[in-house]
Design an enzyme around this catalytic site. Sequence first.
Site, mmCIF file in Angstrom:
data_model
loop_
_atom_site.group_PDB
_atom_site.id
_atom_site.type_symbol
_atom_site.label_atom_id
_atom_site.label_comp_id
_atom_site.label_asym_id
_atom_site.label_seq_id
_atom_site.Cartn_x
_atom_site.Cartn_y
_atom_site.Cartn_z
ATOM 1 N N ASP A 36 0.836 -1.080 -0.031
ATOM 2 C CA ASP A 36 0.066 -0.201 -0.086
ATOM 3 C C ASP A 36 1.002 1.216 -0.169
ATOM 4 O O ASP A 36 1.963 1.100 0.352
ATOM 5 C CB ASP A 36 -0.804 0.048 1.440
ATOM 6 C CG ASP A 36 -1.690 1.046 1.545
ATOM 7 O OD1 ASP A 36 -2.314 1.550 0.683
ATOM 8 O OD2 ASP A 36 -1.539 1.966 2.846
ATOM 9 N N ASP A 94 -0.119 5.326 0.847
ATOM 10 C CA ASP A 94 -0.213 6.225 1.966
ATOM 11 C C ASP A 94 -0.446 5.636 3.320
ATOM 12 O O ASP A 94 -1.158 4.548 3.640
ATOM 13 C CB ASP A 94 -1.581 6.757 1.658
ATOM 14 C CG ASP A 94 -1.726 7.569 0.530
ATOM 15 O OD1 ASP A 94 -0.818 8.612 0.348
ATOM 16 O OD2 ASP A 94 -2.594 7.513 -0.352
HETATM 17 O O1 C5P Z 1 -2.352 4.312 -0.473
HETATM 18 P P1 C5P Z 1 -3.796 4.131 0.142
HETATM 19 O O2 C5P Z 1 -4.669 2.920 -0.479
HETATM 20 O O3 C5P Z 1 -3.481 4.085 1.551
HETATM 21 O O4 C5P Z 1 -4.528 5.377 -0.148
HETATM 22 C C1 C5P Z 1 -5.661 5.793 0.371
HETATM 23 C C2 C5P Z 1 -5.703 6.806 1.415
HETATM 24 O O5 C5P Z 1 -6.164 7.970 0.915
HETATM 25 C C3 C5P Z 1 -7.006 6.393 2.329
HETATM 26 O O6 C5P Z 1 -6.392 6.004 3.389
HETATM 27 C C4 C5P Z 1 -7.683 7.645 2.668
HETATM 28 O O7 C5P Z 1 -7.534 8.273 4.068
HETATM 29 C C5 C5P Z 1 -6.989 8.774 1.822
HETATM 30 N N1 C5P Z 1 -8.055 9.645 0.980
HETATM 31 C C6 C5P Z 1 -7.991 10.897 1.070
HETATM 32 N N2 C5P Z 1 -9.007 11.581 0.410
HETATM 33 C C7 C5P Z 1 -9.802 10.978 -0.377
HETATM 34 C C8 C5P Z 1 -9.662 9.598 -0.572
HETATM 35 C C9 C5P Z 1 -8.994 8.894 0.217
HETATM 36 O O8 C5P Z 1 -7.029 11.591 1.877
HETATM 37 N N3 C5P Z 1 -10.717 11.841 -1.257
HETATM 38 MG MG MG Z 2 -2.877 3.434 3.491
#
Ligand code: C5P
Ligand code: MG
Length: 320
Positions: A60, A62
Amino acid sequence: YRARSITSSKMDQQTLNVKSPNIANPSRISNIVVGNLDELAKKKAAIRAAGMSSLQVIADFDMTLTKYMVEGRRGQSTHALLSQGSTDYDRKRQELFDIYYPMEISPNIPVEEKTKLMETWWGKSHGLLVEGGLNIENIRQSVEKGTVGFREGIADLFEILDGEGVPLLIFSAGLADIIEEILRQKLHRTFPNIRVVSNRMNFDKDGNLTGFIGKTIHVLNKNEHALEMAAPLHDEEGHSVGSNGNGSSFIKGRKNVILLGDHLGDLGMSDGVAYDNRISVGFLNENVENWLDTYRRAFDIVVLNDGTLDCVVELIQELR
Ligand code: C5P
Ligand code: MG
């Protein structure tokens, strides 16, 4: 949440004594919790016997490859760091974050319900990106300014994987274009063994965002997208579709997996792989009191306190 309160509990005997150099630093050691040491030892032995050519890493992005806290501030996700160049639309997306992020990390929302909520969040925020407008240049500048940092030990991890010829698939519900820009800006070299499967933007000839390619990946449907990774790299007309969709060919035939994630949904990243053995490492960044028991059962290794990637590097050293 301090390591001390964990090590003083019954979890003491489950703390993994990682080998040097960390053994000299007890605070580092106490960041790592292993639920079942025998099980982990068995998996290690099986992977070691199969050799490095059988191994792939699925990670993953973030808060797994990146840090939860960056210089005293909360690290931003690829979505969160993106500034569209319109304060109005940036604010609208921030408002969505404030509503939906607490839901994402809540242990009290049933998974079906949470899945719908996450679909809504991703749908709305991607809609705002298209509606409010975004240029490729905004991406470059946002990454320069964003509060984002790689987890300590990432250079060692990327180097050892490259050296051993082990492919690394970054599988993210974030934004592919931002991840690749972060890799470009923050790494001193490129790594041919790394691929990114994530939400990928489509731009017109002037570099303006027109939409997204393919189905949306959010935190709770990574299991479904695992199968999509098996799609070929080219569309029906033979055009390249970027690095989305090439996951499976990239990792074909590699039957052992090291999986890195910070969310329970990340465990679904390996669903498209008929693996023999999988060692999962979970980075538990917040709500630790509520989640630790679940994470300890779900992941083979749990890293607390925004710990480093050293335990993954050492794991690979042990496997070769
Ligand atoms: O790389 P990863 O799969 O962890 O990325 C997803 C992350 O992005 C989620 O954990 C979520 O908190 C964040 N996110 C965000 N804003 C959005 C959608 C997802 O900060 N609009
Ligand atoms: Mg993540």
